[in-house]
Design a protein around this motif. Structure first.
Motif, PDB file in Angstrom:
ATOM      1  N   ILE A 103       0.878  -1.175   0.000  1.00 61.98           N
ATOM      2  CA  ILE A 103       0.000   0.000   0.000  1.00 61.98           C
ATOM      3  C   ILE A 103       0.917   1.227   0.000  1.00 61.98           C
ATOM      4  CG2 ILE A 103      -1.807   1.250   1.261  1.00 61.98           C
ATOM      5  CD1 ILE A 103      -2.733  -1.515   0.309  1.00 61.98           C
ATOM      6  N   PRO A 104       0.882   2.029  -1.067  1.00 58.04           N
ATOM      7  CA  PRO A 104       1.883   3.091  -1.204  1.00 58.04           C
ATOM      8  C   PRO A 104       1.803   4.145  -0.104  1.00 58.04           C
ATOM      9  CG  PRO A 104       0.224   3.218  -2.960  1.00 58.04           C
ATOM     10  CD  PRO A 104      -0.031   1.960  -2.211  1.00 58.04           C
ATOM     11  N   SER A 105       0.644   4.273   0.516  1.00 60.16           N
ATOM     12  CA  SER A 105       0.536   5.322   1.529  1.00 60.16           C
ATOM     13  C   SER A 105       0.958   4.838   2.918  1.00 60.16           C
ATOM     14  CB  SER A 105      -0.904   5.853   1.567  1.00 60.16           C
ATOM     15  OG  SER A 105      -1.806   4.786   1.741  1.00 60.16           O
ATOM     16  N   LEU A 106       1.397   3.593   3.019  1.00 57.70           N
ATOM     17  CA  LEU A 106       1.837   3.079   4.324  1.00 57.70           C
ATOM     18  C   LEU A 106       3.333   2.758   4.298  1.00 57.70           C
ATOM     19  CD1 LEU A 106      -1.112   0.674   5.232  1.00 57.70           C
ATOM     20  CD2 LEU A 106      -0.791   3.062   5.890  1.00 57.70           C
ATOM     21  N   THR A 107       4.018   2.954   5.439  1.00 56.51           N
ATOM     22  CA  THR A 107       5.436   2.634   5.533  1.00 56.51           C
ATOM     23  C   THR A 107       5.604   1.116   5.569  1.00 56.51           C
ATOM     24  OG1 THR A 107       5.369   2.580   7.930  1.00 56.51           O
ATOM     25  CG2 THR A 107       5.872   4.708   6.916  1.00 56.51           C
ATOM     26  N   GLU A 110       4.140  -0.298   8.623  1.00 49.17           N
ATOM     27  CA  GLU A 110       2.682  -0.238   8.599  1.00 49.17           C
ATOM     28  C   GLU A 110       2.089  -1.256   7.630  1.00 49.17           C
ATOM     29  OE1 GLU A 110       2.633   4.524   9.722  1.00 49.17           O
ATOM     30  OE2 GLU A 110       2.321   3.859   7.650  1.00 49.17           O
ATOM     31  N   ALA A 113       2.130  -4.284   9.546  1.00 46.52           N
ATOM     32  CA  ALA A 113       1.144  -4.181  10.633  1.00 46.52           C
ATOM     33  C   ALA A 113      -0.276  -4.398  10.117  1.00 46.52           C
ATOM     34  CB  ALA A 113       1.241  -2.818  11.306  1.00 46.52           C
ATOM     35  N   LEU A 114      -0.482  -4.051   8.851  1.00 47.71           N
ATOM     36  CA  LEU A 114      -1.779  -4.257   8.211  1.00 47.71           C
ATOM     37  C   LEU A 114      -2.234  -5.702   8.394  1.00 47.71           C
ATOM     38  CD1 LEU A 114      -3.505  -2.394   6.366  1.00 47.71           C
ATOM     39  CD2 LEU A 114      -2.278  -3.336   4.423  1.00 47.71           C
ATOM     40  N   VAL A 115      -1.271  -6.625   8.327  1.00 50.54           N
ATOM     41  CA  VAL A 115      -1.590  -8.050   8.447  1.00 50.54           C
ATOM     42  C   VAL A 115      -1.556  -8.499   9.910  1.00 50.54           C
ATOM     43  CG1 VAL A 115      -0.776 -10.352   7.891  1.00 50.54           C
ATOM     44  CG2 VAL A 115      -0.822  -8.579   6.133  1.00 50.54           C
ATOM     45  N   GLU A 117      -2.235  -6.883  12.479  1.00 47.54           N
ATOM     46  CA  GLU A 117      -3.470  -6.387  13.092  1.00 47.54           C
ATOM     47  C   GLU A 117      -4.562  -7.437  13.153  1.00 47.54           C
ATOM     48  OE1 GLU A 117      -5.356  -3.228  13.706  1.00 47.54           O
ATOM     49  OE2 GLU A 117      -3.384  -2.813  14.537  1.00 47.54           O
ATOM     50  N   ILE A 118      -4.702  -8.174  12.051  1.00 49.22           N
ATOM     51  CA  ILE A 118      -5.870  -9.045  11.931  1.00 49.22           C
ATOM     52  C   ILE A 118      -5.502 -10.523  12.081  1.00 49.22           C
ATOM     53  CG2 ILE A 118      -7.210  -7.441  10.523  1.00 49.22           C
ATOM     54  CD1 ILE A 118      -6.376  -9.109   8.071  1.00 49.22           C
ATOM     55  N   PHE A 141       8.643   4.645   3.184  1.00 52.87           N
ATOM     56  CA  PHE A 141       7.481   4.380   2.344  1.00 52.87           C
ATOM     57  C   PHE A 141       7.917   3.554   1.139  1.00 52.87           C
ATOM     58  CE2 PHE A 141       5.802   7.955   4.706  1.00 52.87           C
ATOM     59  CZ  PHE A 141       4.479   7.577   4.884  1.00 52.87           C
ATOM     60  N   ARG A 157       5.507  -9.092   5.141  1.00 49.17           N
ATOM     61  CA  ARG A 157       4.075  -8.951   5.366  1.00 49.17           C
ATOM     62  C   ARG A 157       3.395 -10.320   5.278  1.00 49.17           C
ATOM     63  NH1 ARG A 157       0.834  -5.239   1.238  1.00 49.17           N
ATOM     64  NH2 ARG A 157       1.182  -7.051  -0.087  1.00 49.17           N
TER      65      ARG A 157
ATOM     66  N   PRO B   4      -3.213   0.651  10.807  1.00 51.04           N
ATOM     67  CA  PRO B   4      -2.607   0.892   9.484  1.00 51.04           C
ATOM     68  C   PRO B   4      -3.645   1.377   8.474  1.00 51.04           C
ATOM     69  CG  PRO B   4      -1.853  -1.186  10.388  1.00 51.04           C
ATOM     70  CD  PRO B   4      -2.896  -0.684  11.328  1.00 51.04           C
ATOM     71  N   ARG B  11      -3.685   9.426   4.913  1.00 47.58           N
ATOM     72  CA  ARG B  11      -2.718   9.808   3.873  1.00 47.58           C
ATOM     73  C   ARG B  11      -3.369   9.880   2.507  1.00 47.58           C
ATOM     74  NH1 ARG B  11       1.652   5.943   6.491  1.00 47.58           N
ATOM     75  NH2 ARG B  11       2.032   7.222   8.337  1.00 47.58           N
ATOM     76  N   ASP B  12      -4.340   8.998   2.247  1.00 43.37           N
ATOM     77  CA  ASP B  12      -5.068   9.077   0.977  1.00 43.37           C
ATOM     78  C   ASP B  12      -5.792  10.408   0.868  1.00 43.37           C
ATOM     79  OD1 ASP B  12      -4.223   6.606   0.204  1.00 43.37           O
ATOM     80  OD2 ASP B  12      -6.121   5.565   0.620  1.00 43.37           O
ATOM     81  N   GLN B 310      -4.791  -2.292  -4.495  1.00 45.47           N
ATOM     82  CA  GLN B 310      -4.682  -2.241  -3.035  1.00 45.47           C
ATOM     83  C   GLN B 310      -5.848  -2.978  -2.377  1.00 45.47           C
ATOM     84  OE1 GLN B 310      -3.771   1.628  -1.414  1.00 45.47           O
ATOM     85  NE2 GLN B 310      -2.890   2.314  -3.340  1.00 45.47           N
ATOM     86  N   VAL B 317      -4.752 -10.567   1.823  1.00 42.58           N
ATOM     87  CA  VAL B 317      -4.157 -10.822   3.131  1.00 42.58           C
ATOM     88  C   VAL B 317      -5.225 -11.087   4.186  1.00 42.58           C
ATOM     89  CG1 VAL B 317      -2.126  -9.451   2.591  1.00 42.58           C
ATOM     90  CG2 VAL B 317      -4.029  -8.402   3.837  1.00 42.58           C
ATOM     91  N   TYR B 319      -8.388  -9.315   4.794  1.00 49.99           N
ATOM     92  CA  TYR B 319      -9.375  -8.342   5.267  1.00 49.99           C
ATOM     93  C   TYR B 319     -10.744  -8.710   4.718  1.00 49.99           C
ATOM     94  CZ  TYR B 319      -6.224  -5.244   7.665  1.00 49.99           C
ATOM     95  OH  TYR B 319      -5.349  -4.722   8.574  1.00 49.99           O
TER      96      TYR B 319
END
Lengths: 239, 802
Positions: A103-107, A110, A113-115, A117-118, A141, A157, B4, B11-12, B310, B317, B319
């Motif tokens: 995801i380009p807007s996440l470091t 992050e 962490a996206l994964v 998290e869940i 990023f 990830r 996240p 940021r979007d 995305q 993953v 979601y």
């Protein structure tokens, strides 16, 4: 294959897949039979358009077959609904894509962490990034990372949730030789150290030498399925 | 801790801030207009109701010549009547030092203790008059302010029954009767020339020659009396039955028709204004929220299209669909939230400003901005509703998007030869235009929504400017075309025809047109209406009946001409017969045929020839008013002479009321119009900017390909601009229609039509103005994306798509 000591965790029988792309029907799979065994590293070899990505998507629960059956342990994925497939991916599967799909807007951290998290019992994002050698670049990023680094973030990830199955679709496809070898090394290391059943798709024949087993596909069919007696480490590969 | 996905969201939003801002602004305009209009409406209504309640505003009013105080008991005995207040009311001229012409003072007699049981005063400064003092007065606030009158200091000269009196201003007050203060017969507030003087009625009665008598009645109804007209059943008490009974009691005393509160001049004007405001509160905000919903729909659709990969990754993953859908819904919610917050603040500010404008004309003891929490919550909920509505289709699409399919690049969009091309039209144009046409036709929904958005923008601006047209039309056709005199004179009593000659011989008078005006009740079946019936000389050229669109309606020798609004109220058409009862003198009743109805812009009116009226009254001669054409050089001198004449009740100069009309309408409209124009332009910018951004981002590949093929940046920009310009052009004409229609919705309704009707078309100038603003706003927003078009990355864009 009959003498496999480990149990088959994933079994596919008679998989067929037909897509409608725009106004054209495309037959991607024409009756595939395949088993995956616990802990093995399988390389799925085939030319572009041979159907290997389609097969991987179905094995990973991203897509359903038009006909045929897929079973993950005792679960029949071919009749699973969307929610069940989502749970399957969430709990058991890690994906690595050719174009990383970060995801380009996440470091980097992050994105991992996206994964985590869940997931149920994940690693710390930093631990996963350490595993792929990117502990120092966690707060960058995607646009600040090289292609190889981005792919290693993608691997971090994928493995951070400790998946049962790691599916890699042309992970080196967009990378130069040296970087690609580094990425393959990380995949091999995950397979070895975490014991994750791993399927790696490539059109690049020399990569098959790092596999426990090599499955060759062509025109939507499996042409050969052979155990690799002379498995080598990725550092020894060249193409 | 921010998840996240939460970070991705923020940021979007930051990366699409241009779009976030433009959409949030449209939402803000919608909420601001709703909050401002609605809160102003609620505040005015609250102020009015409190004032009416606290000062006990009456329900029924009547004027008469004079009746002994003993008649009061008869009025009190009428079934349904709660409280009766009788008093003396008289007009006097006040020659003031700071005015060239005398002002009109309306003297209202109160009980000696100063506290009437109805229509009480809200004392603002100073004190009430001392009981028994005939030389002390409490003055209406607007008049006091206009002349800087200080209680306890100022004195006023006033001529009553031909005798000059000097009264001392002891207090300043407001009354529910004069919230909008205007002299009898006028519809303009003229604070400099009209003031109310409340005095001890018993003390001034001798000066007014009404000792022991009264000439004005205010009464209130018992609570259980139904107010609705026509609710009258056999023997049942209703407002109508009370009115008739009051007329009956006052008839021997020269009683004019009693009227209920809805015809009380100040209240009627307020009702008309409130009704407009009330209707604007639904029409205008709905337009904005509709556009906001459409913009959110388009923008979210594009975001999702760009983030296909995305979304697929998130699904891959693990979601869940609803988690992802919620993520995008939050995006919409945040945009709406920014807009709502800004809109609430702006709305409160504008509402306060609007009340300030109203406060100049409508005098309430307490006019404070009300911001009811429920109202604010409604505004916010409505905007969230619009946002969610706009996002719904896209969010459902996200949920349905199969992850593996999302991972692949989209199949090439399906284009077809459009019908325009099939009929050979496109051959006239180059391939660049084919691209434009096919793109627009391929997405009919989006294209029509864009066209709709532009139309809304045009409509709001037309609506804003339309008020000027209406006022111009009211002035030109409603007033000036029908009233070509320079001065109108009203006499206190009926005078004989010699007065006409006397007027004609006054200095500067070029022509005299006598008039006879009587109170009358027009009946048709169960419906009736009391109003002034005007008798005019044959071939009158100064005072005429002129309808909209401009056409003079001739008053025939026989029969009656009534305004269309009145005809609708009474349910008559030309050819039908009306029963006309004159409500003075011998009260003759005649049946007259409706000769014509006129679509007049102003109010209710009924006209007959002077001959017809005199025949009805059984008079040979007699007039009580005249229209004069005057040599402009003699106007001032004549004005002064006329005011000195003892029989003259009032002198109305056209130049004065035209100026008042202009000032009053400009005061009230200019700010509102400017705000609506800005709001309308905001919609145009919102629509065009977002369309442009989407066109650029979704088609960057195609456009970059064109650049690689050798198109110049200008040619590539031309393709995008061609699409935008087509949408704008297509939206203009429907917008003009929509604008006229919207304003007719705002200005329709019974209470408004009683005072004036809106002309049905906006002027060409208004259309040109709206088109100009929208085209300019569109061009401006299109230029904002020019930079992005010039910076298309040819190499990057042509690489494999992620």
């Amino acid at each position: 294959m009959a003498e496999e000591s480990a149990a088959a965790v994933l079994v596919a029988r008679g998989l067929t897949k037909i897509y409608r792309m725009g106004e054209v029907d495309v037959v991607a799979l024409r009756g595939i039979d395949l088993e995956l065994y616990e802990g093995e590293l399988v390389v799925l070899l085939g030319a572009s358009g041979s159907g290997k990505s389609t097969l991987l998507n179905i094995l990973g629960g991203l897509d359903g077959p038009t006909a045929g059956e897929v079973r993950w342990r005792e679960h029949d994925l071919s009749i699973a609904d969307d929610a069940a497939l989502t749970s399957y991916r969430r709990e058991h599967v890690g994906f690595v894509f050719q174009f990383y799909n970060l995801i380009p807007s996440l470091t980097a951290r992050e994105n991992v962490a996206l994964v985590t998290e869940i997931a149920d019992a994940p690693m710390e994002p930093s631990e996963a990034l350490d595993l792929v050698g990117l502990g120092a670049r966690m707060d960058h990023f995607p646009s600040q990372l090289s292609g190889g680094e981005q792919q290693r973030v993608a691997i971090a990830r994928a493995v951070a949730k400790r998946p049962d199955l790691l599916l890699c679709d042309e992970p080196t496809g967009a990378l130069d030789f040296a970087t690609g070898r580094l990425v393959l090394d990380v995949i091999a290391q995950v397979n070895r150290e975490l014991g994750t059943t791993t399927v790696l798709i490539t059109h690049n024949a020399p990569i098959a030498r790092m596999a426990d087993r090599v499955v060759t596909m062509s025109d939507g069919l499996i042409k050969s399925d052979e155990r690799n007696a002379a498995k080598v480490a990725p550092e020894a590969l060249s193409w | 801790m921010v998840t996240p996905l939460g970070r991705k969201l923020l940021r979007d939003l930051a990366s699409m801030r241009g779009q976030v801002v433009t959409i949030a602004l449209v939402v803000a305009c919608g909420i601001a207009s709703y909050v401002a209009l609605r809160c102003a409406y609620v505040s005015l209504e609250t102020a009015r109701d409190r004032h009416y309640g606290a000062q006990r505003f009456g329900d029924v009013f009547a004027r008469l010549s004079r009746a002994p105080n003993s008649v009061r008991a008869k009025l009190e005995a009428i079934p349904g009547v709660a409280v009766v207040e009788t008093r003396v009311v008289a007009d006097g001229l006040m020659p003031l030092d700071d005015l060239p012409e005398p002002a009109v003072g309306e003297v209202v007699g109160l009980p000696s203790h100063g506290e009437p049981r109805l229509n009480a005063l809200a004392l603002r400064r100073g004190r009430l008059f001392e009981p028994g003092r005939a030389d002390e007065a409490v003055v209406s606030e607007a008049f006091a302010l206009a002349h800087g009158l200080e209680p306890g200091v100022a004195t006023l000269p006033i001529v009553l029954e031909g005798v000059m009196h000097r009264v001392r201003v002891v207090g300043i007050a407001l009354s529910p009767e004069y919230v909008f203060a205007m002299p009898a017969g006028s519809v303009f507030a003229d604070d400099k020339h009209f003031g109310v003087l409340w005095m001890d009625g018993a003390a001034i009665a001798p000066a007014l020659k009404v000792d022991g008598a009264f000439d004005d009645v205010v009464l209130s109804l018992q609570r259980d009396v139904p107010g609705a007209a026509g609710a009258e059943g056999a023997g049942r008490v209703s407002r109508e039955s009370v009115l008739e009974a009051v007329d009956e009691v006052l008839r021997p005393y020269g009683g004019r028709p009693a009227y209920a509160r809805d015809l009380q001049p100040s209240h009627q004007l307020l009702s008309s204004e409130f009704a407009q405001l009330g209707q604007m509160t639904t029409v205008i905000p709905a337009a904005f929220l509709g556009v906001a919903a459409f913009l959110l729909n388009v923008v979210l659709g594009r975001v999702v299209q760009l983030q296909r990969g995305q979304i697929a990754t998130l699904k891959a993953v693990g979601y869940r669909d609803r988690e992802i859908a919620l993520h995008y819904l939050q995006m919409v919610t945040l945009i709406v939230f920014f807009g709502a917050a800004l809109g609430l603040a702006l709305g409160a500010l504008l509402g306060k400003g609007m009340l300030g404008l109203y406060a100049q004309y409508y005098r309430f003891p307490a006019l404070t901005l009300q911001l009811p929490a429920r109202l604010l919550a409604t505004a916010v909920l409505a905007s969230f509703g619009a946002g969610v509505l706009g996002a719904l289709a896209t969010v459902r699409h996200i949920a349905r998007l199969p992850p593996a399919e999302a991972m692949r690049p989209e199949a090439p969009a399906i284009y077809r030869r459009s019908w325009l091309e099939r009929i050979g039209f496109a051959r006239l144009l180059g391939p660049a235009w084919w691209m434009v046409a096919r793109e627009l036709i391929r997405r009919p929904l989006r294209t029509s929504l864009s066209v709709f958005g532009i139309a809304m923008s045009v409509a709001v601006i037309v609506g804003a400017r339309f008020t000027y047209d209406a006022m111009d039309a009211l002035l030109d056709v409603g007033l000036l075309a029908g009233q070509r005199e320079d001065v109108t004179v009203a006499f206190r009593h009926v005078v004989d025809d010699r007065a006409r000659n006397e007027l004609a011989h006054l200095p500067g008078v070029l022509a005299v047109e006598p008039e006879r005006v009587v109170p009358a009740r027009l009946r048709h079946g169960p419906r009736s209406r009391a109003l002034a019936l005007t008798g005019r000389v044959d071939g009158a050229s100064l005072h005429r009946v002129v309808e909209w669109p401009e056409r003079v309606v001739t008053i025939p020798r026989e029969g009656i001409v009534i305004t269309k609004t009145l005809a609708d109220r009474l349910g008559v058409q030309p050819g039908d017969e009306l029963e006309v009862e004159v409500l003075e003198g011998a009260r003759p009743i005649r049946r007259l045929r409706v000769a014509a109805t006129s679509r007049e812009l102003l109010g209710l009116g009924a006209f007959v020839s002077l001959g017809t009226l005199r025949a009805m009254l059984d008079e040979q001669e007699g007039l009580n008013g005249a229209a004069l054409l005057v040599d402009p050089r003699e106007l001032e001198r004549l004005d002064a002479r006329l005011r000195e004449l003892p029989g003259v009740a009032s002198v109305s100069r056209k130049d004065a009321w035209v100026e008042l009309f202009r000032k009053q309408s400009t005061d009230q409209m200019s700010t509102t119009t400017m705000i609506l124009v800005i709001f309308g332009a905001t919609i145009a910018i919102g629509v065009v900017y977002n369309d442009a951004r989407i066109a650029v981002s979704m088609r960057s590949r195609d456009l970059a390909t064109l650049r690689v093929l050798g198109f110049t940046t200008g040619e590539v920009a031309g393709i995008v601009y061609g699409e935008l310009a087509t949408c704008v052009l297509l939206g203009l004409a429907p917008g003009l229609q929509l604008g006229s229609w919207l304003m007719q919705q705002v200005f329709s309704g019974a209470s408004i039509e009683e005072t004036f009707r809106m002309p049905t078309t906006a002027s060409p100038l208004t259309f040109a103005f709206a088109v100009g603003i929208v085209v300019f706003a569109a061009a401006f927003s299109a230029l904002l994306v020019r930079d992005r078009l010039d910076r298309l990355d040819l190499v990057e864009v042509l690489k494999a798509r992620e």
